[in-house]
Scaffold this active site. Structure first.
Site, PDB file in Angstrom:
ATOM      1  CG  HIS B  56      -4.363  -7.538   3.203  1.00 63.68           C
ATOM      2  ND1 HIS B  56      -3.688  -7.705   2.019  1.00 63.68           N
ATOM      3  CD2 HIS B  56      -5.494  -6.855   2.909  1.00 63.68           C
ATOM      4  CE1 HIS B  56      -4.396  -7.133   1.049  1.00 63.68           C
ATOM      5  NE2 HIS B  56      -5.491  -6.618   1.562  1.00 63.68           N
ATOM      6  CG  HIS B 218      -5.586  -5.733  -3.004  1.00 62.44           C
ATOM      7  ND1 HIS B 218      -5.086  -4.466  -3.026  1.00 62.44           N
ATOM      8  CD2 HIS B 218      -6.284  -5.852  -1.864  1.00 62.44           C
ATOM      9  CE1 HIS B 218      -5.480  -3.827  -1.928  1.00 62.44           C
ATOM     10  NE2 HIS B 218      -6.199  -4.644  -1.211  1.00 62.44           N
TER      11      HIS B 218
END
Lengths: 209, 330
Positions: B56, B218
């Site tokens: 991320h 994700h």
């Protein structure tokens, strides 16, 4: 009776089975989760494998506890705390024992399930590993109470776990990442239920007829 | 799979080291762990930690520094960090004013952070937590584990971080963070998936004329597939859902147009152009806008829109100074 060297052998075999099925489990997770269940479980059992030699001659409690701690720290995600807690709680139930019998094994299953429930705040029917674990435990208890031997008991558990995995295809996930998909999760089997089935099968492999 | 990496099992380690070496003025690594903390620990304030899977970037380690986080815990790619790592972070940042954990609402993250907090409390560290759940794409009803935490988490880092710098108590910082969370809503979409290095395959398949709506961070599939549309139409679609969720009318908002990792900034500005117009037309005043990559999903191509409804306190905390590798407010 099963002694500690046999338990270590079984745990090692569980690791092999997880590693062989890693891609399969990850693919299942890609469909309804985040594409990493097999990868994470294999990383955890690799750590377990490294630590197995150091557990020789240790009591059952110490073995299960260490396996649980390795899984918590090396798997991460939600499977890490869930399976890790399952093994640690199982260890507490057989602490100090150098051998375990069928009754102990059923106790281990009870404690593992209550550990997963406590940590995951889940019930049966939510498309989780519990949908394989709980029917497997019930089938094994029934077989044991009917006077069956360890191999037959484990086979009954594997059969029930397989049925449980099939059942997860028919229901909507209400726990874990798959719950975000709502009805889109129907038709897919739960990766956690599947990994439990793989593990129980590996245990059964290690007992002769 | 084509990626600029050396080995699949070294991705997280080499990323953490590369980040540490890039920003020695800001951060250091807690030896023997994956935990990133401020180069110089700040005492006398509530410490903040956050974390989650890697992949991320710049979240979360990029937000460690003055006015934001005190520590970040990266796990494996898209996998919650294990509780022992979170525990190490809690120990490393703890001050006598306590620690606030900013957790994104995922089953694994919540479990691992809570286990770590239990361990830290046993050692006398005061720990509280807030759980970010800004994603309006998923049903927040009883039938799920609740909404996911996505890009809006960066606003929570900023607001809670600024509040902590004022010397506020743990209870006060927590209350302000919760107020921010209650006023933050996000929604995302993607036109191409991403590949977790260890998995080697994309998280979903999508054809050239389709897009995935309501994705998480994700690489997981979203709530549904849709036919590809123009930037304005897509922005409307996401914005409609956000604006329907809480009443923004007549309020001032902070806007974040977040790229998922492989979206050109050009396209993010095109989205912002329309978002700004629509909000203005609806009488919602844009107080501040952030456009860029704040919470990515590896090489996913897509974006998210986040709105934070502001009051005077949130505005002043948003404007307070911050100096971190990935977020600066002068």
């Amino acid at each position: 009776m099963t002694d500690s060297s046999k338990v270590l052998d079984i745990v090692g075999h569980i690791g092999e089975a997880i590693s062989e099925n890693a891609q399969f489990l990850t693919d299942l997770d890609a469909a309804i989760g985040d594409n990493d269940h097999g990868v994470n479980m294999a990383r955890g059992f690799k750590k377990v494998e490294e630590d197995l030699p150091g557990l020789k001659d240790k009591d059952m409690g110490a073995i299960f506890k260490k396996v649980g701690m390795d899984i918590v720290s090396a798997v991460g995600g939600s499977s890490g705390p869930l399976y890790g807690t399952a093994f640690m709680k199982a260890g507490a139930a057989v602490a100090g024992k150098m051998e375990i019998d069928l009754n102990d094994f059923l106790k281990i299953m009870d404690e593992a399930i209550s550990g997963v429930q406590l940590r995951g705040k889940a019930e049966k029917g939510e498309k989780t590993m519990l949908d394989a674990m709980m029917p497997a435990r019930d089938a094994m208890r029934e077989a044991a109470e009917a006077g069956k031997g360890i191999k037959e008991v484990l086979d009954a558990g594997v059969k029930a776990a397989e049925d449980g995995v099939e059942y997860t295809k028919t229901i909507i996930a209400t726990k874990g990442r798959a719950s975000y998909l709502g009805e889109r999760s129907i038709g897919h089997q739960d990766p956690g239920a599947t990994s439990f089935m793989v593990m129980l099968k590996a245990v059964a492999d290690k007992y002769e007829e | 799979m084509k990626k600029i990496i050396n080995a699949v099992d070294q991705v997280e380690e080499q990323m953490i080291e590369g980040l540490r070496k890039a920003y020695p003025k800001y951060v250091k690594r807690v030896e023997g762990t994956n935990v990133i903390v401020r180069a110089e620990k700040k005492e006398g304030k509530v410490a903040l930690i956050s974390g989650g899977g890697s992949g991320h970037e710049p979240a979360h380690a990029g937000y460690v520094g003055k006015g934001m986080l005190d520590g970040a815990v990266p796990g494996a790619v898209f996998t919650s960090p294990a509780s022992d790592q979170v525990y190490e972070a809690l120990k490393a940042v703890a001050t006598d004013k306590g620690v606030l954990m900013i957790i994104k609402n995922y089953t694994g993250d919540v479990m691992n952070f809570e286990m770590a907090a239990d361990m830290a409390r046993d050692e006398g560290i005061e720990v509280e937590q807030v759980v970010v759940n800004d994603d309006v794409a998923v049903d927040g009803s009883l039938y799920t584990v609740g909404r996911r935490g996505v890009a809006g988490t960066v606003f929570v880092h900023k607001i809670a971080g600024a509040k902590a710098e004022t010397g506020a108590s743990l209870a006060e910082v927590k209350a302000t963070a919760e107020k921010a969370i209650a006023n933050i809503r996000s929604m995302s979409m993607a036109i191409s998936p991403c590949t977790v290095p260890a998995a080697g395959k994309p998280g979903f398949e999508i054809s050239d004329d389709e897009m995935e709506i309501g994705i998480g961070i994700h690489g997981e599939p979203g709530t549904h597939k849709d036919k590809m549309k123009t930037a304005d139409e897509i922005a409307d679609q996401l914005l409609d859902k956000i604006l329907a969720d809480i009443d923004f009318s007549g309020s001032e908002v902070a806007v974040m147009i977040n790229g998922c990792g492989a979206t050109p900034l050009m396209e993010l500005f095109i989205v912002n152009n329309h978002v700004n117009d629509v909000l203005t037309q609806k009488g919602i005043k844009v107080y501040k806008t952030l456009v860029g990559e704040f919470m990515t999903s590896l090489e996913m191509e897509g974006f998210s829109i986040t709105l934070m409804k502001l009051d005077d306190e949130l505005k002043s905390l948003l404007d307070a100074p911050a100096d971190t590798p990935a977020f600066k407010e002068i």
